[in-house]
Design a protein around this motif. Sequence first.
Motif, short mmCIF file in Angstrom:
data_model
loop_
_atom_site.label_atom_id
_atom_site.label_comp_id
_atom_site.label_asym_id
_atom_site.label_seq_id
_atom_site.Cartn_x
_atom_site.Cartn_y
_atom_site.Cartn_z
N VAL A 51 21.51 22.10 28.25
CA VAL A 51 21.40 21.24 29.42
C VAL A 51 22.75 20.58 29.71
CG1 VAL A 51 18.94 20.77 29.32
CG2 VAL A 51 20.50 19.37 27.98
N ASP A 65 23.05 20.00 41.04
CA ASP A 65 22.13 21.10 40.72
C ASP A 65 20.79 20.62 40.17
OD1 ASP A 65 24.97 21.97 39.12
OD2 ASP A 65 23.44 20.93 37.94
N LEU A 66 20.52 19.35 40.31
CA LEU A 66 19.22 18.83 39.87
C LEU A 66 18.19 18.88 41.01
CD1 LEU A 66 18.78 17.89 37.03
CD2 LEU A 66 19.07 15.54 37.77
N LEU A 68 17.56 16.23 33.24
CA LEU A 68 17.34 17.68 33.24
C LEU A 68 16.59 18.11 31.98
CD1 LEU A 68 17.74 20.42 34.59
CD2 LEU A 68 19.93 20.62 33.41
N VAL A 124 18.27 27.12 35.26
CA VAL A 124 19.18 25.97 35.11
C VAL A 124 19.57 25.67 33.67
CG1 VAL A 124 19.18 24.50 37.13
CG2 VAL A 124 17.14 24.56 35.71
N VAL A 125 18.69 25.96 32.69
CA VAL A 125 19.03 25.58 31.32
C VAL A 125 19.12 26.76 30.36
CG1 VAL A 125 18.01 23.30 31.60
CG2 VAL A 125 16.64 25.14 30.62
N THR A 142 14.29 20.25 40.60
CA THR A 142 13.37 19.12 40.47
C THR A 142 12.18 19.30 41.42
OG1 THR A 142 15.22 17.69 39.96
CG2 THR A 142 13.15 16.61 40.54
N ALA A 152 24.94 19.45 33.36
CA ALA A 152 24.03 19.11 34.46
C ALA A 152 24.73 18.14 35.39
CB ALA A 152 22.77 18.47 33.90
N SER A 153 24.55 18.33 36.69
CA SER A 153 25.09 17.36 37.64
C SER A 153 24.01 17.06 38.66
CB SER A 153 26.33 17.94 38.34
OG SER A 153 25.92 18.93 39.25
N THR A 170 23.27 30.63 38.33
CA THR A 170 21.92 30.07 38.41
C THR A 170 21.06 30.85 39.39
OG1 THR A 170 22.88 27.92 37.97
CG2 THR A 170 20.63 27.95 38.78
N PRO A 227 22.15 12.64 34.59
CA PRO A 227 21.52 13.89 35.03
C PRO A 227 21.16 14.81 33.87
CG PRO A 227 23.83 13.81 35.73
CD PRO A 227 23.48 12.46 35.19
N ARG A 228 21.98 14.75 32.82
CA ARG A 228 21.72 15.61 31.67
C ARG A 228 20.40 15.24 30.99
NH1 ARG A 228 25.74 17.42 26.91
NH2 ARG A 228 24.15 18.47 25.69
#
Lengths: 255, 361
Positions: free
Chosen positions: B211, B218-219, B84, B278-279, B223, B214-215, B144, B80-81
């Motif tokens: 980043v 939360d993607l 992301l 998110v980032v 996305t 990331a999991s 977030t 995921p990282r």
Amino acid sequence: MRLDLAGVSARIDARPIVSEVDLTAEPGEFVALVGPNGSGKSTLLRTVYRSLRPSGGVVRLDGADLWEMRPRQAARHRAVLPQHGQAADGFSVAEVVAVGRHSHRKPLGRETAADREAVTTALRRVGMDWAADRLMTTLSGGERQRVFLARALAQEAPLLVLDEPTNHLDVGSQLLLLDLVRSLGLTLLAALHDLDQAAAYADRVVVLDQGRVVGHGPPLDVLTPAFIEEVFGVRAHVGPHPLTGRPHIAVASLR
Amino acid sequence: MTDTRIHVKSSPHLISGPATGVLLAVLTVALIAALALGVSVGSVTLPPGQVWSVVWAHLSGHGDRTDPTLGQVVWEIRTPRALLAALAGAGLAVAGVALQALVRNPLADPYVLGVSSAASLGAVLVPALGGTALAGLAGSLGVTGAAFVAAVASALVVYMLAQRSGRLLDSWLVLSGVAVGYLCTAGTTFVQLQLNPTELQGMMFWLMGSVAGASWDDLGVPTLVIVACVAWLLTQARALNALLSGQDAAVAVGVPVAAQRVGLLLVGSLLTATVVSVVGGIGFVGLMIPHGVRFVVGADHRRVLPVSLLAGALFLVLVDLAARTVDRPNELPVGVFTTGFGVPFFLWLLRRRTSGGSDAS
């Protein structure tokens, strides 16, 4: 394409700039819009570009209300050479002209052979086909203006509106451009600030002063020395051009 | 007479026409390779064979029969990282292109409308509001969510300040964006002073952009939003070209300029707000990638948009890889790297370009 402005008024920030202007251009006719600075020429033209909605009156193309059309439909009927041509860095000449094809494509449609052909033809008509792959920023002012004209021609619209197209050009480039637009066989409405050019090139002139039409008709009928002095505040000599025989206007200050 | 295709060799751009397709293919392959690398390499380097058996097990739907710890590292953390990073890089680069065309200023970046500073303010407010009447609201939004709400709010405020009877004014847009940005930065600084060192530590990392953490959970929403915004912008390439020709010229060729610009502003801000929430504020990608891309393929948005999309994704995946490997096992914030690599590269590009005389006029 017949252009017909009936009782057009326009405001900027609630200030009236143009009041109840009637103006027509018959198919194939070259109508010059003249008038002192601030007389409302550009503002009136903006109602035909569709960048300023008239506060009153109607702009018709062959009887259809221009402001009722969809943007793309309007763009297929009238093309524009705006006063301030902008050449963003990094665009080639062919890419600039391709912008004129916007109204001929569907949102996701790819560039077709007809689009490429229209771009090439437009560039050839303005004598700039040799420069298709040059960057805009490498061209002279006169060459750029011809490329912007090609962008308008690529729209393949029967009416062309020009706002002081000869501004900032040298004399040779000015006459080249006017000869060129005159030879296109389109209906032309052009704001011109040079009375001599209006007299030599236009079939009819419309004179604006303080937002109102104060004269219209064939150049020599309207632009008499007395009329020019009254509207522009200059002395004028009107007669045949010593080199071309076309109508010629020479001006001098009143002092 | 002439077919433009014959002129490919004399094109003024380094890469043009059919060669752009090749460039896109190369970038796609490079992006996939970088993602693969991003999944394999980290604070501990894992054997590629094992990594891929984990990824394959998840993709194909078969059970994961490898070591569960390894499976967790690869599938729950690194994959995921890396995704992301790609998503954020692509989003920032495309948003940069859109907003530069909107304000007709190549020096604009996705944060020109104050979105990044507002997101930071929203984020720091969450711990700061703990124990106050608004704690419930702040808690339910999370860092977030609060960043996103603040970013969208700032874009709307900037939009309202810069419009006048439906028309957006370029200079007002930039000025009000900068002003709102400064206001939010001042607010963030003030709030930071109220936080205890532990809270501050977590915030700093976020403020500089990262980043990490990331999991898959939360993607999902980001996305969807990023893909939808980018997809819409990709269809607007010709309108963007027209906008750069000036407002009157754009109207003349049939672009509904007022509506088009509002659309660009809203979609560009939504895209930026989503990425930032998110980032964090990853600087420079949205400015540098579009510029670098224009240098190579010219300014025509039909090429700039797709190439920037891939270049932005590739760049951020690689930068994230660097950020977590140069000082193993410590990690550095991605934002430090984008700027640290970005600025010298950008200045080199600028110098090279000027000395090449391509825009001398």
